[in-house]
Design an enzyme around this catalytic site. Structure first.
Site, PDB file in Angstrom:
ATOM      1  N   LYS A   1       0.866  -1.169   0.000  1.00  0.00           N
ATOM      2  CA  LYS A   1       0.000   0.000   0.000  1.00  0.00           C
ATOM      3  C   LYS A   1       0.902   1.218   0.000  1.00  0.00           C
ATOM      4  CE  LYS A   1      -3.614   2.303   2.508  1.00  0.00           C
ATOM      5  NZ  LYS A   1      -4.700   2.144   3.444  1.00  0.00           N
TER       6      LYS A   1
ATOM      7  N   LYS B   1      -1.979  -1.514  -4.044  1.00  0.00           N
ATOM      8  CA  LYS B   1      -2.869  -0.348  -4.059  1.00  0.00           C
ATOM      9  C   LYS B   1      -2.042   0.920  -4.024  1.00  0.00           C
ATOM     10  CE  LYS B   1      -5.742   1.812  -0.701  1.00  0.00           C
ATOM     11  NZ  LYS B   1      -6.300   1.741   0.580  1.00  0.00           N
TER      12      LYS B   1
END
Ligand code: PBG
Length: 296
Positions: free
Chosen positions: A165, A218
């Protein structure tokens, strides 16, 4: 996979920087999910907007069994038992500091935070969640949450780790949707540096060892190289999250007639698939499912 924003207020509130997306009451959520299922969607993830009065520095509301998320899960699983319900495990919607973790003297306390995340994960599993998705990036949380779930008898609940992330500007509209922009500092001490791709591989090795069932990258489009590297390294299913800012860009340009929505959305999803994603989280999920059904 369709992400949904829910709140404990009546009705449906539009999110300005995400045209076509809303914060939904639980009644509106049921209507939205019924529509999504008829479009062919089989999995959703719930993101709560928590009232300010319930936010504390330790975020205790995140494991309140009567809280918004457990109530949402119960309603969904009662009416749609075959729907896969994914929940976000992180403190930011519950934290009065709006960070992912417990903050002391301006620093995030890793282990104290992991302890709370374990309680949150067990609370969601008890309510009926199928997949728990820790998005916090604390060290050691996958192993700790797996152990906490197993201990309570939730061996069948899957763990989807936000493995890579990145500290990204593309989360902006999401933070508007949930009013969760951090009150001070930024999230760079625990999210990954966009310049670094090898770190993602190390995180992936750790997540696998600790028992992750699915790994996620992500945002999606700016990190397709990372997704593709993970695909070459792991045999686990991989997910990618086309985040709020990616949605906002494509949507805004399409609404102005600057891009053709269908072709750019489908091309972006195809590129994510090509890079190695088995699952895609996207706010375009319903529309994409309808376009796919039309073309087949
Ligand atoms: C954290 C979380 C975030 C997103 C998913 N889970 C926000 C953040 O990192 O600030 C972002 C998703 C998006 O931008 O669509 N609970």
């Amino acid at each position: 996979m369709l992400p949904l924003f829910v709140h404990d207020v009546d009705g449906k509130v539009p999110i300005e920087s995400m045209p076509g997306c809303f914060r939904l009451s639980l009644d509106e959520m049921m209507t939205e999910v019924a529509g999504a299922i008829s479009d062919g969607i089989r999995a959703i993830e719930i993101f709560p907007a928590i009232e300010d009065t319930l936010k504390t520095s330790l975020g205790e509301e995140c494991y309140n069994q009567e809280g918004l998320v457990p109530r949402a899960i119960q309603r969904l699983k009662t009416r749609f038992p075959d729907l896969t319900v994914v929940t976000d495990v992180a403190l930011d919607p519950y934290s009065s500091d709006r960070h992912y973790g417990v903050v002391k003297d301006g620093k995030i306390l890793n282990d104290e935070t992991v302890h709370i995340l374990c309680k949150q994960a067990v609370c969601h599993a008890r309510a009926g969640a199928d997949i728990i998705a820790p998005s916090d990036m604390m060290d050691g949380r996958i192993g700790a949450i797996r152990a906490a779930l197993d201990k309570e008898g939730f061996c069948d609940v899957l763990l989807l780790s936000y493995t890579a992330k990145y500290a990204s500007g593309f989360y902006g509209p999401f933070r508007e949707a949930l009013c969760s922009a951090p009150k001070f500092g930024n999230k760079k001490t625990y999210q990954m540096d966009p310049a670094n791709s090898r770190e993602a591989l190390r995180e992936a090795d750790l997540d696998e060892e600790e028992g992750a069932d699915i790994m996620m990258v992500k945002p999606a489009m700016p990190y397709l190289d990372v997704l593709s590297k993970l695909r070459g390294r792991s045999t686990l299913p991989l997910a990618a999250y086309q985040v709020s800012g990616e949605y906002a860009m494509l949507k805004a340009a399409s609404l102005r007639g600057w891009l053709d929505e269908k072709s750019v959305v489908m091309e972006s999803l195809l590129s994510i698939r090509r890079a190695g994603a088995d699952l895609i989280f996207t706010y375009f999920a319903r529309q994409a499912a309808r376009w796919l059904a039309e073309s087949s």
